[in-house]
Design a protein around this motif. Structure first.
Motif, PDB file in Angstrom:
ATOM      1  N   LEU A 179       0.852  -1.197   0.000  1.00 48.51           N
ATOM      2  CA  LEU A 179       0.000   0.000   0.000  1.00 48.51           C
ATOM      3  C   LEU A 179       0.890   1.249   0.000  1.00 48.51           C
ATOM      4  N   GLU A 180       0.611   2.150  -0.930  1.00 41.89           N
ATOM      5  CA  GLU A 180       1.335   3.420  -0.957  1.00 41.89           C
ATOM      6  C   GLU A 180       0.325   4.557  -0.948  1.00 41.89           C
ATOM      7  N   VAL A 181       0.474   5.429   0.005  1.00 36.21           N
ATOM      8  CA  VAL A 181      -0.415   6.585   0.130  1.00 36.21           C
ATOM      9  C   VAL A 181       0.445   7.827  -0.061  1.00 36.21           C
ATOM     10  N   GLU A 182       0.025   8.666  -1.017  1.00 36.74           N
ATOM     11  CA  GLU A 182       0.854   9.814  -1.337  1.00 36.74           C
ATOM     12  C   GLU A 182       0.046  11.105  -1.309  1.00 36.74           C
ATOM     13  N   ASP A 220       4.456  -2.232   3.722  1.00 34.61           N
ATOM     14  CA  ASP A 220       5.036  -3.347   2.974  1.00 34.61           C
ATOM     15  C   ASP A 220       4.338  -4.651   3.363  1.00 34.61           C
ATOM     16  N   ALA A 221       4.380  -5.624   2.472  1.00 29.84           N
ATOM     17  CA  ALA A 221       3.762  -6.924   2.747  1.00 29.84           C
ATOM     18  C   ALA A 221       4.382  -7.534   3.999  1.00 29.84           C
ATOM     19  N   GLY A 222       3.526  -8.047   4.861  1.00 29.87           N
ATOM     20  CA  GLY A 222       4.000  -8.729   6.080  1.00 29.87           C
ATOM     21  C   GLY A 222       4.198  -7.808   7.272  1.00 29.87           C
ATOM     22  N   GLU A 223       4.041  -6.500   7.053  1.00 28.66           N
ATOM     23  CA  GLU A 223       4.267  -5.550   8.151  1.00 28.66           C
ATOM     24  C   GLU A 223       2.986  -5.257   8.932  1.00 28.66           C
ATOM     25  N   GLY A 268      -4.548  13.394  -4.112  1.00 29.31           N
ATOM     26  CA  GLY A 268      -3.571  12.424  -3.622  1.00 29.31           C
ATOM     27  C   GLY A 268      -3.695  11.105  -4.355  1.00 29.31           C
ATOM     28  N   HIS A 269      -2.758  10.226  -4.083  1.00 32.32           N
ATOM     29  CA  HIS A 269      -2.727   8.935  -4.773  1.00 32.32           C
ATOM     30  C   HIS A 269      -2.696   7.800  -3.772  1.00 32.32           C
ATOM     31  N   VAL A 270      -3.443   6.763  -4.077  1.00 34.98           N
ATOM     32  CA  VAL A 270      -3.366   5.538  -3.287  1.00 34.98           C
ATOM     33  C   VAL A 270      -3.114   4.401  -4.266  1.00 34.98           C
TER      34      VAL A 270
END
Ligand code: ATP
Length: 238
Positions: free
Chosen positions: A5-8, A28-31, A59-61
């Motif tokens: 997942l990226e939130v910008e 990140d995966a697993g976090e 914004g961007h997701v």
């Protein structure tokens, strides 16, 4: 590695009130990543936006490599992003088991669903004992467990938990936190909002402190657990 997942620079408003004022973070995966902060900081608004329940101003997701722009909420669930909302939102007249099955409504792998129901009962034995009972008869803490179990039934790539310990007794809270730790050890990726900063930071790989719509501090869970300003503001120390 690209983040799951990226939130910008996410901005979200209710009319003229800007509740989220340009936040960026990644999972990140697993976090396990946690957002902590004062009441009204914009944490729930952030999760509701990631789930597609609110539309951002800008914004961007990106989730699992694709933009979530204009993707409706039900589609977002099918991409693997599950949300266990604040305040439980279970269906009180339906049985516990039927509530769990609803979480799997997008799946048609019958055997996998049965396996995951058994898994939910392993995680939360009380739900198994009461499986045929109306969900509304569960205590608040047990309903919270059901909401988490239901979110897990979609086999999410990312599980978002909004205040899973809200209103729970200390023992129930410990149970919920132990379950989150167990899910983490199995590799489940979790984005957690929690009022109990001590518990959340102890579990988290990364943590962000939100204040009035902004991220004001970020670090590893352990770093923030030992940060003086965090200890004063969120862990009740003088
Ligand atoms: P809490 O820990 O108290 O749940 P939070 O960090 O989750 O807080 P949000 O619920 O995201 O905060 O609220 C952020 C801001 O947006 C607050 O000022 C709140 O009053 C406002 N807000 C939330 N929902 C609405 C709404 N439906 N309409 C107008 N304003 C809202």
């Amino acid at each position: 590695m690209t983040a799951l997942l990226e939130v910008e620079d996410l901005r979200v408003a209710y009319g003229k009130i800007e509740a989220v004022k340009g936040i960026s973070f990644k999972v990140d995966a697993g976090e396990v990543v946690t957002l902590i902060g004062t009441n009204g900081a914009g944490k729930t608004t952030t999760l509701r936006t990631l789930s597609g329940l609110l539309q951002p101003v800008s914004g961007h997701v990106r989730f699992d490599g694709r933009s979530l722009k204009k993707i409706p909420a039900h589609k977002i669930v099918s991409l693997g992003l599950a949300h266990s909302p604040e305040g439980r939102h279970i269906f009180p007249r339906m049985t516990i088991e039927d509530n769990l099955r609803l979480g799997a409504f997008l799946r048609n792998d019958k055997d996998g669903i049965e396996k995951d129901i058994r898994r939910a009962y392993e995680l939360f034995p009380i739900l198994g004992e009461r499986s045929k009972q109306a969900a509304g008869t569960l205590s608040g803490g047990e309903q919270q467990m059901l909401a988490m179990g239901r979110a897990l039934m979609s086999r999410p790539k990312l599980l978002m938990l909004d205040e899973p310990s809200m209103g729970l007794s200390p023992i129930m809270m410990q149970k919920i936190m132990a379950t989150i730790a167990e899910l983490k050890s199995e590799g489940t990726t979790i984005l957690l909002i929690e009022q109990n900063a001590q518990a959340a930071l102890s579990l988290a790989d990364h943590a962000h402190v939100m204040e009035v719509g902004k991220i004001v501090l970020s670090g590893s869970g352990q770093d923030l657990l030992h940060d003086e300003s965090v200890r004063k503001a969120y862990l009740g120390e003088d």
